[in-house]
Design a protein around this motif. Structure first.
Motif, PDB file in Angstrom:
ATOM      1  N   ILE A 139      -0.607  -6.560  -2.457  1.00 26.12           N
ATOM      2  CA  ILE A 139       0.452  -6.816  -3.530  1.00 26.12           C
ATOM      3  C   ILE A 139       0.179  -8.245  -3.949  1.00 26.12           C
ATOM      4  O   ILE A 139       1.049  -8.690  -4.868  1.00 26.12           O
ATOM      5  CB  ILE A 139       1.961  -6.234  -3.096  1.00 26.12           C
ATOM      6  CG1 ILE A 139       2.521  -7.239  -1.922  1.00 26.12           C
ATOM      7  CG2 ILE A 139       2.042  -5.016  -3.008  1.00 26.12           C
ATOM      8  CD1 ILE A 139       3.795  -7.406  -1.883  1.00 26.12           C
ATOM      9  N   ILE A 140      -0.779  -8.929  -3.404  1.00 23.13           N
ATOM     10  CA  ILE A 140      -0.831 -10.461  -3.686  1.00 23.13           C
ATOM     11  C   ILE A 140      -1.179 -10.756  -4.915  1.00 23.13           C
ATOM     12  O   ILE A 140      -0.522 -12.070  -5.306  1.00 23.13           O
ATOM     13  CB  ILE A 140      -2.039 -10.966  -2.752  1.00 23.13           C
ATOM     14  CG1 ILE A 140      -1.747 -12.449  -2.089  1.00 23.13           C
ATOM     15  CG2 ILE A 140      -3.428 -11.030  -3.173  1.00 23.13           C
ATOM     16  CD1 ILE A 140      -2.182 -12.812  -0.781  1.00 23.13           C
ATOM     17  N   SER A 141      -1.591 -10.069  -5.861  1.00 22.23           N
ATOM     18  CA  SER A 141      -1.957 -10.486  -7.137  1.00 22.23           C
ATOM     19  C   SER A 141      -0.685 -10.327  -8.078  1.00 22.23           C
ATOM     20  O   SER A 141      -0.288 -11.079  -8.956  1.00 22.23           O
ATOM     21  CB  SER A 141      -2.684  -9.633  -7.804  1.00 22.23           C
ATOM     22  OG  SER A 141      -2.149  -8.197  -7.931  1.00 22.23           O
ATOM     23  N   MET A 142       0.403  -9.786  -7.431  1.00 25.64           N
ATOM     24  CA  MET A 142       1.766  -9.587  -7.913  1.00 25.64           C
ATOM     25  C   MET A 142       3.007 -10.629  -7.715  1.00 25.64           C
ATOM     26  O   MET A 142       3.631 -11.005  -8.505  1.00 25.64           O
ATOM     27  CB  MET A 142       2.221  -8.200  -7.691  1.00 25.64           C
ATOM     28  CG  MET A 142       2.452  -7.243  -8.884  1.00 25.64           C
ATOM     29  SD  MET A 142       3.134  -5.931  -8.508  1.00 25.64           S
ATOM     30  CE  MET A 142       4.360  -5.390  -9.771  1.00 25.64           C
ATOM     31  N   ILE A 143       2.695 -11.116  -6.346  1.00 24.07           N
ATOM     32  CA  ILE A 143       3.494 -12.141  -6.042  1.00 24.07           C
ATOM     33  C   ILE A 143       3.070 -13.688  -5.977  1.00 24.07           C
ATOM     34  O   ILE A 143       1.960 -13.880  -6.364  1.00 24.07           O
ATOM     35  CB  ILE A 143       3.932 -11.716  -4.473  1.00 24.07           C
ATOM     36  CG1 ILE A 143       2.933 -11.912  -3.570  1.00 24.07           C
ATOM     37  CG2 ILE A 143       4.660 -10.427  -4.265  1.00 24.07           C
ATOM     38  CD1 ILE A 143       3.106 -12.117  -2.127  1.00 24.07           C
ATOM     39  N   GLY A 144       3.952 -14.452  -5.942  1.00 29.56           N
ATOM     40  CA  GLY A 144       3.826 -16.058  -6.239  1.00 29.56           C
ATOM     41  C   GLY A 144       5.063 -16.684  -6.400  1.00 29.56           C
ATOM     42  O   GLY A 144       5.907 -16.214  -6.825  1.00 29.56           O
ATOM     43  N   PRO A 145       5.134 -18.263  -6.001  1.00 33.32           N
ATOM     44  CA  PRO A 145       6.264 -18.814  -6.111  1.00 33.32           C
ATOM     45  C   PRO A 145       6.839 -19.109  -7.428  1.00 33.32           C
ATOM     46  O   PRO A 145       7.840 -19.068  -7.750  1.00 33.32           O
ATOM     47  CB  PRO A 145       6.030 -20.274  -5.685  1.00 33.32           C
ATOM     48  CG  PRO A 145       4.490 -20.092  -5.255  1.00 33.32           C
ATOM     49  CD  PRO A 145       3.883 -18.888  -5.344  1.00 33.32           C
ATOM     50  N   ASP A 146       5.939 -18.687  -8.491  1.00 33.65           N
ATOM     51  CA  ASP A 146       6.432 -18.741  -9.927  1.00 33.65           C
ATOM     52  C   ASP A 146       6.523 -17.364 -10.561  1.00 33.65           C
ATOM     53  O   ASP A 146       6.564 -17.188 -11.619  1.00 33.65           O
ATOM     54  CB  ASP A 146       5.368 -19.777 -10.997  1.00 33.65           C
ATOM     55  CG  ASP A 146       5.394 -21.061 -10.353  1.00 33.65           C
ATOM     56  OD1 ASP A 146       6.506 -21.761  -9.776  1.00 33.65           O
ATOM     57  OD2 ASP A 146       4.173 -21.752 -10.226  1.00 33.65           O
ATOM     58  N   LYS A 147       5.871 -16.314  -9.714  1.00 34.78           N
ATOM     59  CA  LYS A 147       5.872 -14.993 -10.325  1.00 34.78           C
ATOM     60  C   LYS A 147       6.840 -14.281  -9.729  1.00 34.78           C
ATOM     61  O   LYS A 147       7.716 -13.620 -10.568  1.00 34.78           O
ATOM     62  CB  LYS A 147       4.437 -14.596  -9.846  1.00 34.78           C
ATOM     63  CG  LYS A 147       3.190 -15.201 -10.751  1.00 34.78           C
ATOM     64  CD  LYS A 147       2.199 -13.978 -10.691  1.00 34.78           C
ATOM     65  CE  LYS A 147       1.122 -14.475  -9.572  1.00 34.78           C
ATOM     66  NZ  LYS A 147      -0.073 -13.800  -9.656  1.00 34.78           N
ATOM     67  N   ASP A 148       6.670 -14.081  -8.615  1.00 34.14           N
ATOM     68  CA  ASP A 148       7.759 -12.859  -7.681  1.00 34.14           C
ATOM     69  C   ASP A 148       7.757 -13.354  -6.415  1.00 34.14           C
ATOM     70  O   ASP A 148       6.824 -13.652  -5.835  1.00 34.14           O
ATOM     71  CB  ASP A 148       7.073 -11.571  -7.837  1.00 34.14           C
ATOM     72  CG  ASP A 148       7.710 -10.393  -7.502  1.00 34.14           C
ATOM     73  OD1 ASP A 148       9.027 -10.482  -7.054  1.00 34.14           O
ATOM     74  OD2 ASP A 148       7.072  -9.242  -7.310  1.00 34.14           O
TER      75      ASP A 148
END
Ligand code: NAD
Length: 423
Positions: A139-148
Protein backbone atom coordinates in the motif's frame (compact mmCIF):
# COMPACT_ATOMS: atom_id res chain seq x y z
CA UNK A 1 -25.28 4.39 -7.47
CA UNK A 2 -27.75 3.84 -4.66
CA UNK A 3 -27.15 2.26 -1.27
CA UNK A 4 -28.96 -0.88 -2.43
CA UNK A 5 -26.34 -1.23 -5.18
CA UNK A 6 -23.46 -2.05 -2.85
CA UNK A 7 -21.64 -4.54 -5.11
CA UNK A 8 -18.10 -5.21 -3.85
CA UNK A 9 -18.68 -3.03 -0.77
CA UNK A 10 -21.46 -5.27 0.54
CA UNK A 11 -21.05 -5.86 4.27
CA UNK A 12 -23.38 -5.32 7.29
CA UNK A 13 -21.04 -2.66 8.68
CA UNK A 14 -20.99 -0.66 5.46
CA UNK A 15 -24.78 -0.94 5.25
CA UNK A 16 -24.94 0.48 8.80
CA UNK A 17 -22.51 3.33 8.02
CA UNK A 18 -24.48 4.26 4.89
CA UNK A 19 -27.84 4.02 6.65
CA UNK A 20 -26.66 6.25 9.52
CA UNK A 21 -25.28 8.74 7.00
CA UNK A 22 -28.47 8.78 4.89
CA UNK A 23 -30.58 9.31 8.02
CA UNK A 24 -28.46 12.32 9.03
CA UNK A 25 -28.30 13.62 5.44
CA UNK A 26 -32.10 13.47 5.14
CA UNK A 27 -32.65 15.33 8.42
CA UNK A 28 -30.13 18.08 7.59
CA UNK A 29 -31.34 18.42 3.98
CA UNK A 30 -27.89 17.69 2.53
CA UNK A 31 -27.38 18.59 -1.13
CA UNK A 32 -28.20 15.44 -3.16
CA UNK A 33 -25.00 15.51 -5.24
CA UNK A 34 -22.82 15.82 -2.16
CA UNK A 35 -24.85 13.11 -0.47
CA UNK A 36 -24.20 10.66 -3.28
CA UNK A 37 -20.49 11.57 -3.38
CA UNK A 38 -20.07 10.96 0.35
CA UNK A 39 -21.91 7.65 0.25
CA UNK A 40 -18.84 5.96 -1.26
CA UNK A 41 -15.13 6.03 -0.51
CA UNK A 42 -13.07 8.12 -2.91
CA UNK A 43 -10.13 5.69 -3.23
CA UNK A 44 -9.70 2.05 -2.37
CA UNK A 45 -6.89 -0.42 -2.81
CA UNK A 46 -7.31 -4.18 -2.55
CA UNK A 47 -4.13 -6.22 -2.40
CA UNK A 48 -3.29 -9.87 -1.98
CA UNK A 49 -0.03 -10.57 -0.26
CA UNK A 50 1.98 -13.70 0.32
CA UNK A 51 3.70 -14.11 3.64
CA UNK A 52 6.03 -16.82 4.73
CA UNK A 53 5.07 -18.62 7.92
CA UNK A 54 7.66 -19.73 10.48
CA UNK A 55 7.43 -23.17 8.88
CA UNK A 56 9.60 -22.07 5.90
CA UNK A 57 7.67 -24.03 3.26
CA UNK A 58 4.27 -22.59 4.21
CA UNK A 59 3.35 -19.45 2.28
CA UNK A 60 -0.11 -18.03 2.88
CA UNK A 61 -1.78 -15.50 0.59
CA UNK A 62 -4.02 -13.04 2.44
CA UNK A 63 -6.17 -10.03 1.52
CA UNK A 64 -5.28 -6.49 2.54
CA UNK A 65 -7.09 -3.16 2.06
CA UNK A 66 -6.58 0.58 2.32
CA UNK A 67 -9.56 2.88 1.85
CA UNK A 68 -9.63 6.69 1.73
CA UNK A 69 -13.14 8.03 2.10
CA UNK A 70 -12.72 11.80 1.66
CA UNK A 71 -9.63 13.60 0.33
CA UNK A 72 -11.13 17.10 0.57
CA UNK A 73 -10.08 18.04 4.10
CA UNK A 74 -6.32 17.40 4.08
CA UNK A 75 -4.39 14.14 4.33
CA UNK A 76 -6.46 11.11 5.23
CA UNK A 77 -6.14 9.40 8.59
CA UNK A 78 -7.22 6.05 9.96
CA UNK A 79 -6.16 2.89 11.70
CA UNK A 80 -5.11 -0.52 10.45
CA UNK A 81 -7.09 -3.53 11.64
CA UNK A 82 -5.93 -7.13 11.68
CA UNK A 83 -8.93 -9.45 12.09
CA UNK A 84 -10.54 -12.38 10.27
CA UNK A 85 -13.67 -10.31 9.56
CA UNK A 86 -11.81 -7.60 7.59
CA UNK A 87 -13.13 -7.03 4.06
CA UNK A 88 -13.61 -4.07 1.72
CA UNK A 89 -17.03 -3.18 3.12
CA UNK A 90 -15.89 -3.25 6.76
CA UNK A 91 -12.83 -1.11 6.05
CA UNK A 92 -14.95 1.32 4.00
CA UNK A 93 -17.43 1.71 6.86
CA UNK A 94 -14.60 2.44 9.28
CA UNK A 95 -13.12 4.97 6.82
CA UNK A 96 -16.46 6.76 6.51
CA UNK A 97 -16.83 6.99 10.30
CA UNK A 98 -13.29 8.41 10.46
CA UNK A 99 -14.38 11.23 8.13
CA UNK A 100 -17.25 12.29 10.42
CA UNK A 101 -15.08 11.85 13.51
CA UNK A 102 -12.22 14.03 12.23
CA UNK A 103 -14.66 16.70 11.03
CA UNK A 104 -16.58 16.66 14.33
CA UNK A 105 -13.27 17.15 16.19
CA UNK A 106 -12.32 19.86 13.64
CA UNK A 107 -9.09 18.05 12.74
CA UNK A 108 -7.55 18.74 9.30
CA UNK A 109 -8.00 15.18 8.02
CA UNK A 110 -10.36 13.11 5.89
CA UNK A 111 -11.20 9.55 6.90
CA UNK A 112 -9.28 6.42 5.92
CA UNK A 113 -8.86 2.88 7.21
CA UNK A 114 -6.88 -0.22 6.36
CA UNK A 115 -6.76 -3.83 7.30
CA UNK A 116 -5.57 -7.33 6.67
CA UNK A 117 -7.92 -10.30 6.82
CA UNK A 118 -5.94 -12.42 9.27
CA UNK A 119 -6.13 -13.58 12.89
CA UNK A 120 -3.14 -11.86 14.55
CA UNK A 121 -3.47 -13.93 17.71
CA UNK A 122 -2.45 -17.02 15.70
CA UNK A 123 0.81 -15.42 14.45
CA UNK A 124 4.27 -15.48 16.00
CA UNK A 125 6.06 -12.14 16.42
CA UNK A 126 8.19 -12.89 13.35
CA UNK A 127 5.12 -13.72 11.26
CA UNK A 128 3.37 -10.55 12.41
CA UNK A 129 6.42 -8.53 11.40
CA UNK A 130 6.64 -10.17 7.95
CA UNK A 131 2.95 -9.65 7.18
CA UNK A 132 3.15 -6.02 8.34
CA UNK A 133 6.19 -5.22 6.21
CA UNK A 134 4.71 -6.85 3.11
CA UNK A 135 1.32 -5.16 3.61
CA UNK A 136 3.10 -1.80 4.01
CA UNK A 137 4.98 -2.35 0.74
CA UNK A 138 1.76 -3.23 -1.07
CA UNK A 139 0.00 0.00 0.00
CA UNK A 140 3.09 2.24 0.04
CA UNK A 141 1.99 4.32 -2.95
CA UNK A 142 -1.15 5.34 -1.08
CA UNK A 143 0.36 6.39 2.27
CA UNK A 144 2.71 9.22 3.28
CA UNK A 145 2.92 12.04 5.83
CA UNK A 146 1.10 14.47 3.51
CA UNK A 147 -1.16 11.83 1.94
CA UNK A 148 -2.51 9.24 4.33
CA UNK A 149 -1.30 8.48 7.85
CA UNK A 150 -2.12 5.07 9.38
CA UNK A 151 -2.48 4.31 13.11
CA UNK A 152 -3.33 1.26 15.27
CA UNK A 153 -6.79 -0.31 15.46
CA UNK A 154 -8.05 -3.71 16.53
CA UNK A 155 -5.34 -6.37 16.35
CA UNK A 156 -2.48 -3.89 15.79
CA UNK A 157 -0.37 -1.92 18.27
CA UNK A 158 2.64 0.37 18.59
CA UNK A 159 5.04 -2.42 17.58
CA UNK A 160 3.15 -2.93 14.31
CA UNK A 161 3.30 0.84 13.73
CA UNK A 162 7.08 0.79 14.35
CA UNK A 163 7.53 -1.89 11.64
CA UNK A 164 5.34 0.13 9.28
CA UNK A 165 7.38 3.28 9.93
CA UNK A 166 10.62 1.35 9.42
CA UNK A 167 9.47 -0.23 6.15
CA UNK A 168 8.38 3.15 4.74
CA UNK A 169 11.61 4.82 5.94
CA UNK A 170 13.78 2.08 4.36
CA UNK A 171 12.13 2.77 1.02
CA UNK A 172 12.68 6.54 1.02
CA UNK A 173 16.14 6.29 2.59
CA UNK A 174 15.67 8.38 5.76
CA UNK A 175 13.53 8.23 8.93
CA UNK A 176 9.94 9.37 8.42
CA UNK A 177 8.27 9.15 11.83
CA UNK A 178 5.33 11.28 10.67
CA UNK A 179 4.10 8.59 8.23
CA UNK A 180 2.31 6.80 11.06
CA UNK A 181 0.91 7.59 14.52
CA UNK A 182 0.55 5.42 17.60
CA UNK A 183 4.19 4.35 17.35
CA UNK A 184 6.59 3.94 20.31
CA UNK A 185 7.63 7.21 21.99
CA UNK A 186 11.32 6.56 21.19
CA UNK A 187 10.45 6.68 17.47
CA UNK A 188 8.57 9.97 17.72
CA UNK A 189 5.36 8.62 19.18
CA UNK A 190 3.32 10.95 21.36
CA UNK A 191 3.05 10.66 25.11
CA UNK A 192 -0.49 9.61 25.95
CA UNK A 193 -1.36 8.12 22.53
CA UNK A 194 -1.64 4.49 23.66
CA UNK A 195 -4.29 5.26 26.25
CA UNK A 196 -5.86 8.24 24.41
CA UNK A 197 -9.03 6.52 23.18
CA UNK A 198 -9.93 5.23 26.65
CA UNK A 199 -8.95 8.53 28.26
CA UNK A 200 -11.06 10.54 25.80
CA UNK A 201 -14.03 8.23 26.29
CA UNK A 202 -13.81 8.67 30.07
CA UNK A 203 -13.56 12.48 29.72
CA UNK A 204 -16.86 12.35 27.86
CA UNK A 205 -18.44 9.86 30.28
CA UNK A 206 -17.69 12.51 32.93
CA UNK A 207 -19.38 15.19 30.79
CA UNK A 208 -22.34 12.89 30.11
CA UNK A 209 -22.68 12.12 33.82
CA UNK A 210 -22.80 15.85 34.60
CA UNK A 211 -25.39 16.29 31.85
CA UNK A 212 -27.54 13.45 33.22
CA UNK A 213 -26.99 14.19 36.91
CA UNK A 214 -25.18 10.89 37.62
CA UNK A 215 -22.69 10.81 40.50
CA UNK A 216 -19.83 8.71 39.07
CA UNK A 217 -18.40 7.87 42.48
CA UNK A 218 -21.66 6.05 43.25
CA UNK A 219 -22.04 4.34 39.89
CA UNK A 220 -21.21 1.03 38.23
CA UNK A 221 -19.87 0.11 34.79
CA UNK A 222 -19.55 -2.87 32.47
CA UNK A 223 -16.82 -2.75 29.83
CA UNK A 224 -16.93 -5.12 26.86
CA UNK A 225 -13.44 -5.73 25.40
CA UNK A 226 -10.22 -5.69 27.39
CA UNK A 227 -7.74 -4.61 24.71
CA UNK A 228 -6.34 -1.13 24.28
CA UNK A 229 -9.63 0.78 24.45
CA UNK A 230 -11.50 -1.42 26.95
CA UNK A 231 -8.73 -1.88 29.50
CA UNK A 232 -7.83 1.83 29.56
CA UNK A 233 -11.49 2.84 29.80
CA UNK A 234 -11.94 0.48 32.75
CA UNK A 235 -8.74 1.75 34.38
CA UNK A 236 -9.67 5.46 34.12
CA UNK A 237 -13.26 4.81 35.27
CA UNK A 238 -11.94 2.91 38.29
CA UNK A 239 -9.68 5.89 39.11
CA UNK A 240 -12.82 8.07 39.26
CA UNK A 241 -14.37 5.73 41.82
CA UNK A 242 -16.68 3.90 39.41
CA UNK A 243 -17.25 0.26 40.44
CA UNK A 244 -16.41 -1.96 37.46
CA UNK A 245 -18.82 -4.87 37.89
CA UNK A 246 -18.19 -6.58 34.55
CA UNK A 247 -15.54 -6.87 31.84
CA UNK A 248 -15.08 -9.24 28.93
CA UNK A 249 -12.81 -10.19 26.09
CA UNK A 250 -13.10 -12.66 23.24
CA UNK A 251 -12.65 -15.60 25.66
CA UNK A 252 -15.23 -14.82 28.38
CA UNK A 253 -17.08 -12.25 30.46
CA UNK A 254 -16.28 -11.72 34.16
CA UNK A 255 -18.82 -10.47 36.70
CA UNK A 256 -18.26 -9.31 40.26
CA UNK A 257 -20.94 -7.24 41.94
CA UNK A 258 -18.43 -5.92 44.51
CA UNK A 259 -16.20 -4.57 41.78
CA UNK A 260 -13.26 -6.01 39.83
CA UNK A 261 -9.73 -4.74 40.41
CA UNK A 262 -8.51 -3.56 37.00
CA UNK A 263 -4.83 -3.74 37.95
CA UNK A 264 -5.28 -7.43 38.93
CA UNK A 265 -7.02 -8.13 35.63
CA UNK A 266 -4.21 -6.39 33.73
CA UNK A 267 -1.66 -8.54 35.59
CA UNK A 268 -3.66 -11.66 34.73
CA UNK A 269 -3.87 -10.75 31.03
CA UNK A 270 -0.15 -9.93 30.93
CA UNK A 271 0.57 -13.51 32.07
CA UNK A 272 -2.28 -15.45 30.42
CA UNK A 273 -3.17 -13.27 27.38
CA UNK A 274 -6.95 -13.79 27.87
CA UNK A 275 -9.40 -13.29 30.75
CA UNK A 276 -10.63 -16.89 30.80
CA UNK A 277 -9.68 -18.64 34.03
CA UNK A 278 -9.21 -15.40 35.98
CA UNK A 279 -10.51 -16.02 39.51
CA UNK A 280 -11.53 -12.36 40.18
CA UNK A 281 -15.15 -12.85 39.12
CA UNK A 282 -17.81 -15.29 37.90
CA UNK A 283 -17.64 -16.26 34.26
CA UNK A 284 -20.60 -15.11 32.14
CA UNK A 285 -21.05 -15.03 28.38
CA UNK A 286 -20.41 -11.81 26.47
CA UNK A 287 -24.06 -11.67 25.43
CA UNK A 288 -25.27 -12.03 29.02
CA UNK A 289 -22.83 -9.45 30.36
CA UNK A 290 -24.30 -6.73 28.14
CA UNK A 291 -27.70 -7.28 29.75
CA UNK A 292 -26.58 -7.15 33.39
CA UNK A 293 -27.53 -4.05 35.44
CA UNK A 294 -25.10 -1.09 35.52
CA UNK A 295 -25.07 2.68 35.07
CA UNK A 296 -22.52 2.81 32.23
CA UNK A 297 -22.24 0.15 29.53
CA UNK A 298 -19.10 0.65 27.45
CA UNK A 299 -18.85 -1.57 24.36
CA UNK A 300 -15.12 -1.42 23.50
CA UNK A 301 -14.61 -4.51 21.32
CA UNK A 302 -16.51 -5.32 18.15
CA UNK A 303 -19.20 -3.90 15.90
CA UNK A 304 -22.82 -5.11 15.95
CA UNK A 305 -23.15 -5.87 19.68
CA UNK A 306 -26.25 -3.87 20.67
CA UNK A 307 -28.96 -4.86 18.23
CA UNK A 308 -32.74 -4.89 17.77
CA UNK A 309 -32.64 -8.27 19.49
CA UNK A 310 -31.05 -7.28 22.84
CA UNK A 311 -31.53 -3.47 23.14
CA UNK A 312 -34.83 -3.88 24.94
CA UNK A 313 -33.13 -5.94 27.68
CA UNK A 314 -30.19 -3.61 28.47
CA UNK A 315 -30.25 -2.36 32.06
CA UNK A 316 -27.97 0.68 31.86
CA UNK A 317 -28.45 4.45 31.92
CA UNK A 318 -25.74 5.26 29.38
CA UNK A 319 -24.07 3.47 26.45
CA UNK A 320 -20.54 4.84 25.94
CA UNK A 321 -19.19 3.56 22.63
CA UNK A 322 -15.45 2.91 22.60
CA UNK A 323 -15.80 0.47 19.68
CA UNK A 324 -16.74 1.53 16.17
CA UNK A 325 -20.24 0.57 15.08
CA UNK A 326 -21.31 -1.42 18.17
CA UNK A 327 -24.96 -0.31 17.90
CA UNK A 328 -27.32 -0.98 14.99
CA UNK A 329 -29.92 1.52 13.75
CA UNK A 330 -32.77 -0.63 15.13
CA UNK A 331 -31.08 -0.66 18.54
CA UNK A 332 -30.56 3.11 18.38
CA UNK A 333 -34.31 3.62 17.99
CA UNK A 334 -35.03 1.36 20.98
CA UNK A 335 -32.39 3.04 23.19
CA UNK A 336 -33.79 6.47 22.33
CA UNK A 337 -37.32 5.39 23.09
CA UNK A 338 -36.17 3.95 26.43
CA UNK A 339 -34.33 7.17 27.32
CA UNK A 340 -30.90 5.52 27.48
CA UNK A 341 -28.24 8.14 26.76
CA UNK A 342 -25.85 7.22 23.92
CA UNK A 343 -22.33 8.60 23.65
CA UNK A 344 -21.88 7.70 19.97
CA UNK A 345 -18.65 6.22 18.56
CA UNK A 346 -17.76 9.17 16.29
CA UNK A 347 -17.68 11.33 19.42
CA UNK A 348 -16.85 8.92 22.24
CA UNK A 349 -13.82 7.17 20.74
CA UNK A 350 -12.36 10.22 18.97
CA UNK A 351 -9.63 10.61 21.61
CA UNK A 352 -7.41 8.23 19.65
CA UNK A 353 -7.39 10.19 16.41
CA UNK A 354 -7.14 13.48 18.31
CA UNK A 355 -3.89 12.46 20.02
CA UNK A 356 -2.77 10.92 16.70
CA UNK A 357 -3.21 14.42 15.26
CA UNK A 358 -1.04 15.78 18.10
CA UNK A 359 1.57 13.13 17.31
CA UNK A 360 1.60 14.09 13.62
CA UNK A 361 1.89 17.80 14.49
CA UNK A 362 4.80 17.12 16.88
CA UNK A 363 6.57 14.96 14.27
CA UNK A 364 6.13 17.39 11.38
CA UNK A 365 7.10 20.46 13.48
CA UNK A 366 9.71 18.78 15.73
CA UNK A 367 7.81 19.66 18.91
CA UNK A 368 7.82 17.61 22.11
CA UNK A 369 4.71 18.18 24.18
CA UNK A 370 4.38 17.02 27.79
CA UNK A 371 1.69 14.55 28.86
CA UNK A 372 -0.12 17.38 30.68
CA UNK A 373 -0.16 19.45 27.48
CA UNK A 374 -1.48 16.47 25.50
CA UNK A 375 -4.22 15.63 28.00
CA UNK A 376 -5.39 19.20 28.47
CA UNK A 377 -5.57 19.78 24.68
CA UNK A 378 -7.41 16.46 24.32
CA UNK A 379 -9.85 17.44 27.04
CA UNK A 380 -10.49 20.82 25.40
CA UNK A 381 -11.16 19.41 21.93
CA UNK A 382 -13.36 16.57 23.14
CA UNK A 383 -15.50 18.56 25.54
CA UNK A 384 -15.98 21.24 22.89
CA UNK A 385 -17.29 18.61 20.43
CA UNK A 386 -19.49 17.16 23.18
CA UNK A 387 -21.00 20.59 23.91
CA UNK A 388 -21.70 21.28 20.21
CA UNK A 389 -23.34 17.85 19.88
CA UNK A 390 -25.59 18.31 22.92
CA UNK A 391 -26.61 21.84 21.89
CA UNK A 392 -27.54 20.62 18.41
CA UNK A 393 -29.35 17.54 19.75
CA UNK A 394 -31.44 19.65 22.12
CA UNK A 395 -32.09 22.46 19.65
CA UNK A 396 -33.12 20.20 16.75
CA UNK A 397 -34.62 17.41 18.90
CA UNK A 398 -32.20 14.80 17.57
CA UNK A 399 -30.62 11.71 19.03
CA UNK A 400 -26.98 12.26 19.97
CA UNK A 401 -25.57 10.07 17.16
CA UNK A 402 -27.43 11.97 14.46
CA UNK A 403 -26.48 15.32 16.05
CA UNK A 404 -22.79 14.37 16.20
CA UNK A 405 -22.82 13.10 12.62
CA UNK A 406 -24.52 16.24 11.31
CA UNK A 407 -21.84 18.37 13.04
CA UNK A 408 -19.23 16.41 11.07
CA UNK A 409 -21.09 16.09 7.76
CA UNK A 410 -21.91 19.81 7.66
CA UNK A 411 -18.21 20.70 7.89
CA UNK A 412 -17.28 18.26 5.09
CA UNK A 413 -20.13 19.51 2.88
CA UNK A 414 -19.04 23.14 3.39
CA UNK A 415 -15.46 22.22 2.47
CA UNK A 416 -16.62 20.37 -0.66
CA UNK A 417 -18.74 23.34 -1.78
CA UNK A 418 -15.85 25.78 -1.13
CA UNK A 419 -13.40 23.74 -3.21
CA UNK A 420 -15.88 23.26 -6.06
CA UNK A 421 -15.97 20.47 -8.60
CA UNK A 422 -13.02 19.45 -10.77
CA UNK A 423 -12.95 19.85 -13.77
P1 NAD B 1 -7.61 -4.54 20.67
O1 NAD B 1 -7.23 -5.51 19.62
O2 NAD B 1 -6.56 -3.90 21.50
O3 NAD B 1 -8.67 -5.21 21.66
C1 NAD B 1 -9.86 -5.82 21.25
C2 NAD B 1 -10.50 -6.49 22.47
O4 NAD B 1 -11.80 -6.97 22.10
C3 NAD B 1 -9.73 -7.71 22.96
O5 NAD B 1 -9.77 -7.73 24.38
C4 NAD B 1 -10.50 -8.88 22.39
O6 NAD B 1 -10.34 -10.08 23.13
C5 NAD B 1 -11.91 -8.33 22.50
N1 NAD B 1 -12.87 -9.01 21.63
C6 NAD B 1 -12.71 -9.41 20.34
N2 NAD B 1 -13.83 -9.99 19.92
C7 NAD B 1 -14.72 -9.95 20.92
C8 NAD B 1 -16.04 -10.38 21.10
N3 NAD B 1 -16.70 -11.00 20.10
N4 NAD B 1 -16.65 -10.15 22.28
C9 NAD B 1 -16.00 -9.51 23.28
N5 NAD B 1 -14.74 -9.08 23.19
C10 NAD B 1 -14.11 -9.30 22.03
O7 NAD B 1 -8.50 -3.44 19.91
P2 NAD B 1 -8.78 -1.94 20.34
O8 NAD B 1 -7.75 -1.08 19.70
O9 NAD B 1 -9.04 -1.85 21.79
O10 NAD B 1 -10.13 -1.65 19.52
C11 NAD B 1 -11.42 -2.02 20.04
C12 NAD B 1 -12.49 -1.21 19.33
O11 NAD B 1 -12.22 0.19 19.51
C13 NAD B 1 -12.57 -1.43 17.81
O12 NAD B 1 -13.92 -1.31 17.41
C14 NAD B 1 -11.77 -0.25 17.26
O13 NAD B 1 -12.14 0.08 15.94
C15 NAD B 1 -12.17 0.83 18.25
N6 NAD B 1 -11.24 1.96 18.31
C16 NAD B 1 -9.93 1.79 18.61
C17 NAD B 1 -9.08 2.90 18.69
C18 NAD B 1 -7.64 2.78 19.10
O14 NAD B 1 -7.01 3.83 19.30
N7 NAD B 1 -7.07 1.61 19.25
C19 NAD B 1 -9.58 4.18 18.42
C20 NAD B 1 -10.93 4.33 18.13
C21 NAD B 1 -11.76 3.21 18.08
Amino acid sequence: MTPTDLREFDDPMFRLAQAQFLKAAGIMGLDENICERLLWPQRTMVVTLPFRQDDYHEVETVFGYRVQHVLTMGPTKGGIRYHESVNLGEVSALAMWMTWKCALMQLPFGGAKGGVCIDPTSLSRAELQRVTRRYTMEIISMIGPDKDIPAPDMGTNEQVMAWLMDTYSQQVGYAVPEVVTGKPVVLGGSLGRTEATGRGLVYLIQESAKHLGIDLSQSTAIVQGFGNVGSNTARFLEELGVRIVGVSDVSTGLWNENGLSISSLLDWVRNHKILKGCPSGDEVSNAELLERPCDILAPCAMQNQITGENAQRLQCRMVAEGANGPTTLEADAILNERGIFVLPDVLGNAGGVTVSYFEWVQDTQNYMWTLDEINSRLHGIMTNAFRRTIIRAERDKLDTRTAAMIEGIERVAQAKLSRGLFP
